[in-house]
Enzyme design. Structure first.
Site, short mmCIF file in Angstrom:
data_model
loop_
_atom_site.label_atom_id
_atom_site.label_comp_id
_atom_site.label_asym_id
_atom_site.label_seq_id
_atom_site.Cartn_x
_atom_site.Cartn_y
_atom_site.Cartn_z
N VAL A 126 0.90 -1.06 0.09
CA VAL A 126 0.17 -0.02 0.15
C VAL A 126 0.78 1.02 -0.02
CG1 VAL A 126 -1.85 1.39 1.10
CG2 VAL A 126 -1.74 -1.43 1.39
N GLY A 142 3.37 2.05 -1.73
CA GLY A 142 4.91 2.24 -1.89
C GLY A 142 5.71 2.71 -0.59
N LYS A 202 -5.89 -1.57 -2.31
CA LYS A 202 -5.26 -0.98 -1.11
C LYS A 202 -6.16 -0.44 0.09
CE LYS A 202 -1.69 0.49 -4.29
NZ LYS A 202 -1.41 1.39 -5.42
N1 HSE Z 1 0.36 1.28 -10.39
C1 HSE Z 1 0.34 1.52 -9.30
C2 HSE Z 1 0.13 3.20 -9.36
C3 HSE Z 1 1.49 1.25 -8.21
O1 HSE Z 1 0.02 3.82 -10.34
O2 HSE Z 1 0.24 3.82 -8.17
C4 HSE Z 1 0.99 -0.39 -7.83
O3 HSE Z 1 0.09 -0.64 -7.13
#
Ligand code: HSE
Length: 428
Positions: free
Chosen positions: A132, A134, A205
């Site tokens: 969730v 990053g 998330k």
């Molecule tokens: N693809 C997602 C984003 C990141 O653009 O935030 C990974 O969940």
């Protein structure tokens, strides 16, 4: 100093970030945590590929059994996407008695119950800070930093792809397709961005955050989810007219009648802190009963931000701290299902855009029908009519029950006052 052999499954973008940090900054972990972390085995489908990096300590193989059968490796960094092979690999590691550190939010949102039960059975754990937002340490914040708080609301921008697209639509008046193409060219959006732009990634998330904040199973199938793929340049312009911008907002708000849980494009008043979370950034606004509002902002994707979260979990797992904390909270093993509030009972502010003929009595007719349904207007705007005599009337409301708001919109659309179906959006 404790030597900690790590396994890595999946050497893609985030795996590369993990290798980079462990290669460059291994001393940090020795100094800060007393851990000598090293990658012992990397499992990848393409072991021969030249990635421009080669951790000296690691065997690189496409055989997962090398890792599974190595008693030295207690912790596996699982960076495999999807929910099929990813699940099988996770199950195999748990059964082999390995702790898992994963970034796979879909896997946890869809199969968390089963996987955490299996982890408990084998007395290992699954850590998921990287799943969730990053690089933002939101899981640790909810689990530890805000432990003294009842969570009164979570309002979050959790997808960098969507936030980048919406920012570019707002800044440059680009339409959705052009902004998406730009996001793809810059590497913010995947070649197939479907799960990002339709809200699914944000919903996964949100389900994980809600599970931690509200201590129970979240029925993912009941989580209401709308993406940004139907938004138009007119929606963005209208938001600006109403003193707001549009974000794909994840909301979790408890009430005595159930948890309000949804993902939807939402008007955010321009003076709200989340309105200034732009481009590929994520932002999570948590309202705690003691701390009050807290806003965490950072990069929710990318090699190094996500690897930062992965290695934070690795440290917690290798020091034994995570297992103690996770069992205290029983994140995914609670049998209790959190009841969700039906949409009709949600109490929120809303926005409506009526397309009408520029004739006497139309505005009075609309406000009359709003008032009849108990809708209290927060602000209202009518643009100059176009050459064919069509005008936009835009209304933001004070918070009210969704059922009452939609009943008013239905009555207006049935009354003959509008020329096209009325567009509605949520408003924070
Ligand atoms: N693809 C997602 C984003 C990141 O653009 O935030 C990974 O969940």
């Amino acid at each position: 100093m404790e030597r900690c052999a790590l396994g890595l499954i999946g050497w893609g973008t985030v795996g590369g970030g993990v290798v980079d940090i462990l290669t460059r900054d291994a001393a940090l972990f020795r100094e800060r945590c007393g851990l000598d972390l090293y990658l012992k085995t990397i499992v990848t489908r393409t072991p021969a590929r030249d990635r421009g990096q080669k951790p000296a300590s690691a065997t690189i193989t496409d055989r997962v059994d090398v890792l599974l059968n190595d008693p030295d490796i207690r912790t596996v960094i699982h960076l495999v996407g999807g929910t099929t092979a990813a699940k099988d690999l996770c199950v195999a590691c748990l059964k082999a008695g390995k702790h898992i550190v994963t970034a796979n939010k879909a896997l946890l949102a869809e199969h968390g119950d089963e996987l955490f039960a299996l982890a408990a059975k084998h007395q290992v754990t699954i850590a998921f800070e990287a799943a969730v937002a990053g690089g933002i340490p939101i899981i640790a914040a909810l689990r530890d930093g805000l432990v003294a708080n009842r969570i009164e609301g979570i309002y979050a921008i959790l997808n960098g792809t969507c936030n980048y697209i919406l920012t570019r639509m707002t800044e440059d008046g680009k339409d959705y397709g052009a902004a998406l193409t730009e996001a793809q060219e810059l590497g913010y959006a995947e070649a197939d961005p479907t799960l990002d732009v339709n809200g699914t990634d944000t919903a996964h998330k949100l389900a994980i955050l809600a599970r931690i904040a509200f201590h129970g199973r979240i029925p993912l199938a009941e989580l209401r989810c709308e993406g940004i793929d139907k938004l138009t340049a007119q929606d963005i312009e209208s938001a600006r007219t109403m003193g707001a911008c549009i974000k794909l907002l994840a909301v979790a708000k408890p009430s005595t009648r159930g948890l309000e849980l949804r993902v939807a494009p939402t008007l955010i008043p321009i003076d709200h802190p989340l309105a200034s979370v732009n481009k590929n950034y994520n932002g999570i606004y948590v309202h705690g009963s003691a701390a009050g509002p807290t806003l965490l902002v950072g990069q929710g994707a990318g090699a190094l931000p996500t690897a930062s979260a992965v290695l934070a979990d690795v440290v917690d797992v290798c020091t034994g701290r995570y297992l103690a904390t996770a069992s205290r909270f029983q994140f995914f093993t609670s049998a209790h299902a959190v009841p969700l509030l039906p949409e009709s009972d949600e109490v929120t502010s809303s926005y409506a855009r009526f397309i009408v003929a520029d004739k006497p009595g139309v505005l009075a007719g609309i406000t009359g029908l709003l008032s009849k349904q108990g809708v209290s207007v927060l602000n209202i705007h009518q643009g100059t009519p176009n050459q064919s005599g069509q005008a936009l009337i835009e209304v933001s409301t004070h918070p009210l029950k969704s059922a009452d708001f939609f009943a008013a919109i239905h009555a207006i659309d049935q009354s003959g006052l509008t020329l096209k179906p009325t567009v509605t959006l949520r408003r924070l």
